[in-house]
Design a protein around this motif. Sequence first.
Motif, PDB file in Angstrom:
ATOM      1  N   UNK A   1     104.333  38.954  20.641  1.00 15.38           N
ATOM      2  CA  UNK A   1     105.081  37.796  21.127  1.00 15.38           C
ATOM      3  C   UNK A   1     105.578  37.988  22.548  1.00 15.38           C
ATOM      4  N   UNK A   2     105.962  39.220  22.885  1.00 15.57           N
ATOM      5  CA  UNK A   2     106.420  39.512  24.244  1.00 15.57           C
ATOM      6  C   UNK A   2     105.293  39.323  25.268  1.00 15.57           C
ATOM      7  N   UNK A   3     104.053  39.658  24.884  1.00 16.76           N
ATOM      8  CA  UNK A   3     102.910  39.457  25.779  1.00 16.76           C
ATOM      9  C   UNK A   3     102.726  37.958  26.037  1.00 16.76           C
ATOM     10  N   UNK A   4     102.800  37.155  24.967  1.00 13.55           N
ATOM     11  CA  UNK A   4     102.642  35.701  25.114  1.00 13.55           C
ATOM     12  C   UNK A   4     103.773  35.113  25.958  1.00 13.55           C
ATOM     13  N   UNK A   5     104.981  35.553  25.685  1.00 15.06           N
ATOM     14  CA  UNK A   5     106.154  35.053  26.428  1.00 15.06           C
ATOM     15  C   UNK A   5     106.042  35.407  27.921  1.00 15.06           C
ATOM     16  N   UNK A   6     105.622  36.639  28.217  1.00 13.20           N
ATOM     17  CA  UNK A   6     105.481  37.077  29.612  1.00 13.20           C
ATOM     18  C   UNK A   6     104.349  36.314  30.304  1.00 13.20           C
TER      19      UNK A   6
ATOM     20  N   UNK B   1      96.898  39.842  15.693  1.00 15.79           N
ATOM     21  CA  UNK B   1      98.170  39.219  16.025  1.00 15.79           C
ATOM     22  C   UNK B   1      99.330  40.189  16.045  1.00 15.79           C
ATOM     23  N   UNK B   2      99.083  41.428  15.641  1.00 17.30           N
ATOM     24  CA  UNK B   2     100.131  42.447  15.700  1.00 17.30           C
ATOM     25  C   UNK B   2      99.841  43.342  16.900  1.00 17.30           C
ATOM     26  N   UNK B   3     100.859  43.745  17.605  1.00 19.84           N
ATOM     27  CA  UNK B   3     100.812  44.540  18.826  1.00 19.84           C
ATOM     28  C   UNK B   3     100.309  43.718  20.009  1.00 19.84           C
ATOM     29  N   UNK B   4      99.169  43.052  19.864  1.00 20.72           N
ATOM     30  CA  UNK B   4      98.645  42.188  20.918  1.00 20.72           C
ATOM     31  C   UNK B   4      98.303  40.834  20.314  1.00 20.72           C
ATOM     32  N   UNK B   5      98.386  39.774  21.106  1.00 22.52           N
ATOM     33  CA  UNK B   5      98.039  38.450  20.574  1.00 22.52           C
ATOM     34  C   UNK B   5      96.555  38.373  20.211  1.00 22.52           C
ATOM     35  N   UNK B   6      96.250  37.450  19.322  1.00 23.85           N
ATOM     36  CA  UNK B   6      94.863  37.097  19.029  1.00 23.85           C
ATOM     37  C   UNK B   6      94.630  35.720  19.647  1.00 23.85           C
ATOM     38  N   UNK B   7      93.508  35.561  20.324  1.00 21.79           N
ATOM     39  CA  UNK B   7      93.126  34.256  20.860  1.00 21.79           C
ATOM     40  C   UNK B   7      91.855  33.837  20.135  1.00 21.79           C
TER      41      UNK B   7
END
Length: 181
Positions: A82-87, A146-152
């Motif tokens: 989530x932090x990656x997506x937010x950033x 979806x855990x640690x890094x987002x999934x697209x």
Amino acid sequence: HAHDPSCRARAGLRALAILSYHRAMRTLFASLLVLVASTAFAEPYAVGSTLPPIELPDQHGELRKLDESVRAIVFTRDMKAGDVAKAAVEKAGPDLFDRNSAVYIVDVKGMPSLVKMLFARPAMKRRPYRLLVDDVGDKTADIPGGATYPTVLVLDKLRVTGIENPTSVEALIAALEKPAK
């Protein structure tokens, strides 16, 4: 005894009861087998999969249904992803998802209820972009990662044409801003 009609009737009823029991057990066994098979073979979405109609509330409680206009789903299951997506939104602007026909979905089923209520929900409501929330995790269970890094999930009319797991803010922005195929 062999000629006693009541004895023959009882024996016939006993045979009928045994036969009915065996039929019932066969039916029950077959039903259980179908149930186990249908749940055991549910697999994560892959390239070529078509997503079913998914309807989830956004952070304000408004229901949103994914339709064929969605070109990408960004999905996160934990805070780090989530932090990656937010950033990425902070860097590329609050319209990152909208301008790329993307939808951001978060699965918060693993979050303790108190944390969800006191911290996560209020923080989500302050976000300047829409995000869809799966409280139970059932609608997003088949989205891989979806855990640690987002999934697209890259989509074409709800059919998965690509799956990416961007490991940085820049990679997430690049995954979303690719031209449609």
